[in-house]
Design a protein around this motif. Structure first.
Motif, PDB file in Angstrom:
ATOM      1  N   GLU A   1     -21.402  27.747 -85.206  1.00 21.40           N
ATOM      2  CA  GLU A   1     -22.248  28.877 -85.957  1.00 21.40           C
ATOM      3  C   GLU A   1     -23.806  28.736 -85.600  1.00 21.40           C
ATOM      4  OE1 GLU A   1     -23.903  30.631 -90.076  1.00 21.40           O
ATOM      5  OE2 GLU A   1     -22.233  29.141 -90.102  1.00 21.40           O
ATOM      6  N   LEU A   2     -24.525  27.363 -85.683  1.00 24.92           N
ATOM      7  CA  LEU A   2     -25.920  27.338 -85.221  1.00 24.92           C
ATOM      8  C   LEU A   2     -26.136  26.791 -83.888  1.00 24.92           C
ATOM      9  CD1 LEU A   2     -26.863  25.321 -88.657  1.00 24.92           C
ATOM     10  CD2 LEU A   2     -26.992  27.714 -88.176  1.00 24.92           C
TER      11      LEU A   2
ATOM     12  N   SER B   1     -21.828  22.204 -84.727  1.00 21.64           N
ATOM     13  CA  SER B   1     -21.919  23.660 -85.558  1.00 21.64           C
ATOM     14  C   SER B   1     -22.078  24.552 -84.495  1.00 21.64           C
ATOM     15  CB  SER B   1     -23.092  23.792 -86.312  1.00 21.64           C
ATOM     16  OG  SER B   1     -23.393  25.128 -86.744  1.00 21.64           O
TER      17      SER B   1
ATOM     18  N   TRP C   1     -15.924  32.321 -92.381  1.00 24.64           N
ATOM     19  CA  TRP C   1     -17.396  31.889 -92.650  1.00 24.64           C
ATOM     20  C   TRP C   1     -17.802  32.345 -94.432  1.00 24.64           C
ATOM     21  CZ3 TRP C   1     -16.609  35.290 -88.341  1.00 24.64           C
ATOM     22  CH2 TRP C   1     -16.791  36.429 -88.868  1.00 24.64           C
TER      23      TRP C   1
ATOM     24  N   SER D   1     -26.892  36.078 -87.338  1.00 22.21           N
ATOM     25  CA  SER D   1     -26.166  35.479 -88.242  1.00 22.21           C
ATOM     26  C   SER D   1     -24.775  36.090 -88.468  1.00 22.21           C
ATOM     27  CB  SER D   1     -26.955  35.270 -89.579  1.00 22.21           C
ATOM     28  OG  SER D   1     -28.209  34.541 -89.111  1.00 22.21           O
ATOM     29  N   HIS D   2     -23.834  35.391 -89.097  1.00 17.51           N
ATOM     30  CA  HIS D   2     -22.489  36.118 -89.524  1.00 17.51           C
ATOM     31  C   HIS D   2     -22.603  37.324 -90.666  1.00 17.51           C
ATOM     32  CE1 HIS D   2     -20.516  32.987 -87.206  1.00 17.51           C
ATOM     33  NE2 HIS D   2     -20.448  32.111 -88.118  1.00 17.51           N
TER      34      HIS D   2
ATOM     35  N   PRO E   1     -27.936  28.532 -91.858  1.00 12.04           N
ATOM     36  CA  PRO E   1     -26.690  29.539 -91.768  1.00 12.04           C
ATOM     37  C   PRO E   1     -26.909  30.730 -92.618  1.00 12.04           C
ATOM     38  CG  PRO E   1     -26.161  27.816 -93.193  1.00 12.04           C
ATOM     39  CD  PRO E   1     -27.617  27.518 -92.634  1.00 12.04           C
TER      40      PRO E   1
ATOM     41  N   ARG F   1     -26.743  34.889 -93.578  1.00 14.48           N
ATOM     42  CA  ARG F   1     -25.645  36.060 -93.703  1.00 14.48           C
ATOM     43  C   ARG F   1     -26.257  37.203 -93.596  1.00 14.48           C
ATOM     44  NH1 ARG F   1     -23.478  31.953 -92.330  1.00 14.48           N
ATOM     45  NH2 ARG F   1     -21.611  30.858 -93.294  1.00 14.48           N
TER      46      ARG F   1
ATOM     47  N   LYS G   1     -31.123  25.001 -87.832  1.00 15.92           N
ATOM     48  CA  LYS G   1     -31.115  26.280 -88.205  1.00 15.92           C
ATOM     49  C   LYS G   1     -30.655  26.628 -89.624  1.00 15.92           C
ATOM     50  CE  LYS G   1     -31.027  27.688 -83.283  1.00 15.92           C
ATOM     51  NZ  LYS G   1     -30.047  28.280 -82.315  1.00 15.92           N
TER      52      LYS G   1
END
Length: 708
Positions: free
Chosen positions: A435-436, A433, A529, A568-569, A472, A474, A470
């Motif tokens: 993202e994480l 990941s 995302w 975060s995104h 995800p 937003r 973690k």
């Protein structure tokens, strides 16, 4: 060793853990003369449970293929685990089986593991035989177990046998198909045939009549003959019963004691005489909608249903021959990747032993080694054939863990080993990941992942640590804010200069256009995302050249990839760039990229930022008596109950639950219900995080950012 297609029987043994499948298989192999002495799970010498892991746990963990020659037929048997953590082994085994034998524990009745496998049996439309095993158990209760089975699996369950006595002194079975009583010697084995006691004739006749009616539906003239003669032999009933089983009109029920080897020979005889061969099964569907039948005279097609890595051997591939004849030395083309494989050796599997053969015909099961490109779910064909079997469908994972190692040097070894294990186990998924910034392992339950962890240490010498992944999250905003930011840098020579004024708002479909601005250009794009970014260019009078639009968007996206609140995104935001300044010499792309990033960050904090969390739709099936405890636990997880209903003997609870609260849910549910419940979860949407939770997460991110 090779048999004709019509003389093959492919049987998968299914049932809850401790139903006695492995012990019953030992008795079946012994009765068929394939082994000289029956092993036991306790002494770790059974044909089936033959790995170190299984010996250590005392449970079946992997599926195992073996066979027994019975009269003129060859019966292939696949043993499977009873825990739903290893459902992949069940799904793959059912894909190649022509008959399922579901084993019930006479003392415990129908258990959750049995109900799980029934879902897949029904999905595969597999002909099924039920066996009520462990009739020698002190608490064995045939009638109660049969009643539960009928209640949960339907009225098509029809007993062919019942015990005349049960418990520690169990040794007599009344068979209503053959209308005889079997009495077994103390140590089991071959029984003596005796007349059915007069006291049992009414019950036995009623059961026999039910079997006659089932057979007569598929075989003309049987009912008339029955009325004339008053009884029919198994041979006379065979054709009608075979059709009824093959079409799932009827699920016969047998009784056994695998431990004492009582009833196993009769079960084998029934499988031999009545269970469908591959030739009796419906055509197999291909991905393109066409069909193939088990034709030994066709060109060769095989399907790999399981792969397993063995020390000193490499990858072992287990397969079913679907059409034609497979010969050692054949070259087949993999329909999934186009690669050509030479099948240098063919084996019959007998637990951990492999017996080399030169040829296998359509319908048979076998194994080969060291395929370079062959994996589970692959179809291999004779060159020139374009056939691809519909792939096996495995359930979504129910648990995920972040994995790490004690040293960064071991991380590469860990990922390589995990990818190798996941090739064998399609229910295990490795995710990197970005993202994480974590490596995630997705599986079916804690036991599933714990055994993977043990395999990594024992087989690959890699120690793996688990932690909760973690979440995800937003980030978005809930109001409107304006901000400006000037980036200016002078350090000799050409400098950097860029100034931007922007407005940020929460974006939603159908919202009004921004007021007080002259819109020159707008883009609404889907973010990788999820969610959207609406970018409005509202510059008038040439305050900023259009050529800097790309750099400005890049600066905004950099901030949106790692949001100001928790990193975060960000999503669902409208950005309107409406003013700014540039310098004829010092302005460039990097200047406006940094200015845009600073303006967005400032405006974001002013626009009442809000954290969003992923919500999952969770469906739980649990016994009625456990519903209150399950609901109580859900409430501690910030769940919103969306519905309740009954499904069979289960209560079905529907809830929306934050992913952050689902880390240990599988283990907790098993503990609350004694393993009698099951659940599945699917991503639903993103929803607002409660203020107190958001406050804590923002604080935690600030601390972590300082530490880094």
């Amino acid at each position: 060793m090779s048999a004709e297609t019509k003389n093959l029987r492919n049987v998968v043994m299914l049932g809850h853990s401790d139903s006695g499948k492995t012990t019953l298989i030992e008795a079946m192999l012994f009765e068929g003369g394939e082994i000289k002495r029956r092993g036991t799970v306790e002494t770790q010498n059974t044909v089936s449970d033959n790995t170190d892991l299984e010996h250590e746990k005392g449970k079946t963990i992997f599926s195992h293929q073996m066979f027994v020659n019975w009269r003129n037929n060859k019966i292939n048997i696949i043993d499977t685990p009873g825990f739903d953590d290893f459902v992949g082994e069940i799904v793959s085994s059912l894909k190649v089986a022509d008959t399922a034998v579901i084993v019930l524990n006479a003392a415990n009745g129908v258990e959750v593991g049995t109900e799980l496998v029934w879902e897949y049996v029904e999905k595969n439309h597999t002909p099924t035989i039920f066996v009520i095993n462990q009739m020698d158990h002190p608490k064995a209760d045939f009638e109660k177990t049969l009643e539960q089975a009928k209640e949960r699996f339907g009225p098509k369950l029809v007993p062919i046998q019942y015990p005349y006595n049960s418990g520690p002194h169990f040794n007599q079975i009344i068979d209503a198909l053959r209308m005889v009583m079997y009495e077994f010697p103390e140590n089991g084995g071959k029984p003596e045939k005796k007349p059915i006691p007069e006291s049992e004739m009414e019950k036995a006749n009623a059961m026999h009549n039910a079997l006659v009616e089932i057979a007569a539906e598929n075989e003309e003239g049987l009912m008339e003959k029955y009325f004339e003669e008053g009884n029919l032999s198994e041979e006379e009933l065979a054709k009608g019963i075979t059709i009824a089983i093959a079409n799932q009109q009827f699920f016969p029920v047998f009784v056994t004691s695998g431990l004492k080897d009582m009833g196993s020979g009769r079960l084998m005889g029934f499988i031999n005489d009545i269970a469908p061969s591959p030739a009796d099964r419906p055509a197999r569907k291909l991905e393109n909608g066409e069909e193939i039948t088990y034709d030994p005279n066709d060109k060769t097609t095989i399907f790999i249903y399981k792969t397993l890595s063995e020390p000193q051997v490499g990858m072992v591939s287990y397969f079913k021959v679907l059409t034609g004849k497979l010969k050692a030395g054949d070259e087949l083309v993999n329909a999934n990747n186009g690669e050509t494989e030479r099948i240098s050796q063919i084996f019959l599997a007998k637990g951990k032993d492999r017996i080399p053969v030169n040829e296998l015909v359509a319908g048979d099961l076998g194994a080969t080694v060291k395929l370079k490109y062959g994996h589970s779910n692959n179809t291999l064909n004779t060159k020139g054939l374009d056939r691809k079997i519909r792939p096996m469908e495995f359930p979504e994972s129910r648990i995920r863990k972040a994995v790490s190692t004690d040293s960064s040097a071991d991380m590469e070894k860990l990922v390589t080993a995990l990818n190798r294990i996941s090739e064998e186990d399609p229910t295990l998924r490795v995710e990197q990941s970005a993202e994480l910034k974590q490596t995630l392992l997705h599986g079916q339950g804690q036991l599933h992942l714990d055994l993977v962890k043990q395999r990594l240490q024992d087989e690959f010498g890699v120690k793996m640590n688990f932690s909760n992944p973690k979440i995800p999250y937003r980030e978005t905003i809930t109001s409107k804010a304006d901000a400006d930011y000037r980036h200016k840098k002078q350090s000799g020579g050409a400098g950097q200069f860029g100034e931007i004024h922007m407005r940020v708002e929460n974006f939603y479909e159908g919202m009004e256009e921004p007021t007080g601005m002259s819109i020159r250009q707008k883009e609404i794009e889907d973010l990788p995302w999820g969610g959207k970014l609406a970018f409005y260019w509202c510059i008038v009078g040439g305050a900023i050249d259009n050529r800097y639009i790309g750099a400005i968007k890049k600066g905004i996206m950099q901030q949106m990839k790692e949001g100001p609140l928790t990193g975060s995104h960000c999503q669902n935001i409208r950005v309107s760039v409406y003013d700014g300044k540039m310098h004829s010499v010092d302005s460039n792309d990097i200047s406006f990229q940094l200015a845009a990033s600073g303006a967005f960050k400032t405006a974001f904090h002013l626009a009442k930022p809000q954290l969003l969390e992923p919500m999952y739709a969770v469906e739980i099936l649990c016994p009625d008596e456990d519903t209150g405890d399950v609901m109580g636990d859900l409430q501690t997880r910030r769940a919103v109950i969306s519905g309740m209903d009954s499904e069979g003997h289960y209560q079905k609870i529907l809830a929306n639950v934050p992913l952050a609260e689902m880390h240990d849910y599988g283990s907790t549910l098993r503990s609350i219900t004694g393993g009698r419940a099951k659940f599945k979860m699917k991503f639903s949407d993103y929803q607002l995080v409660p203020p107190n939770v958001q406050q804590e997460l923002v604080k935690q991110h600030a601390v972590e950012s300082v530490e880094v």
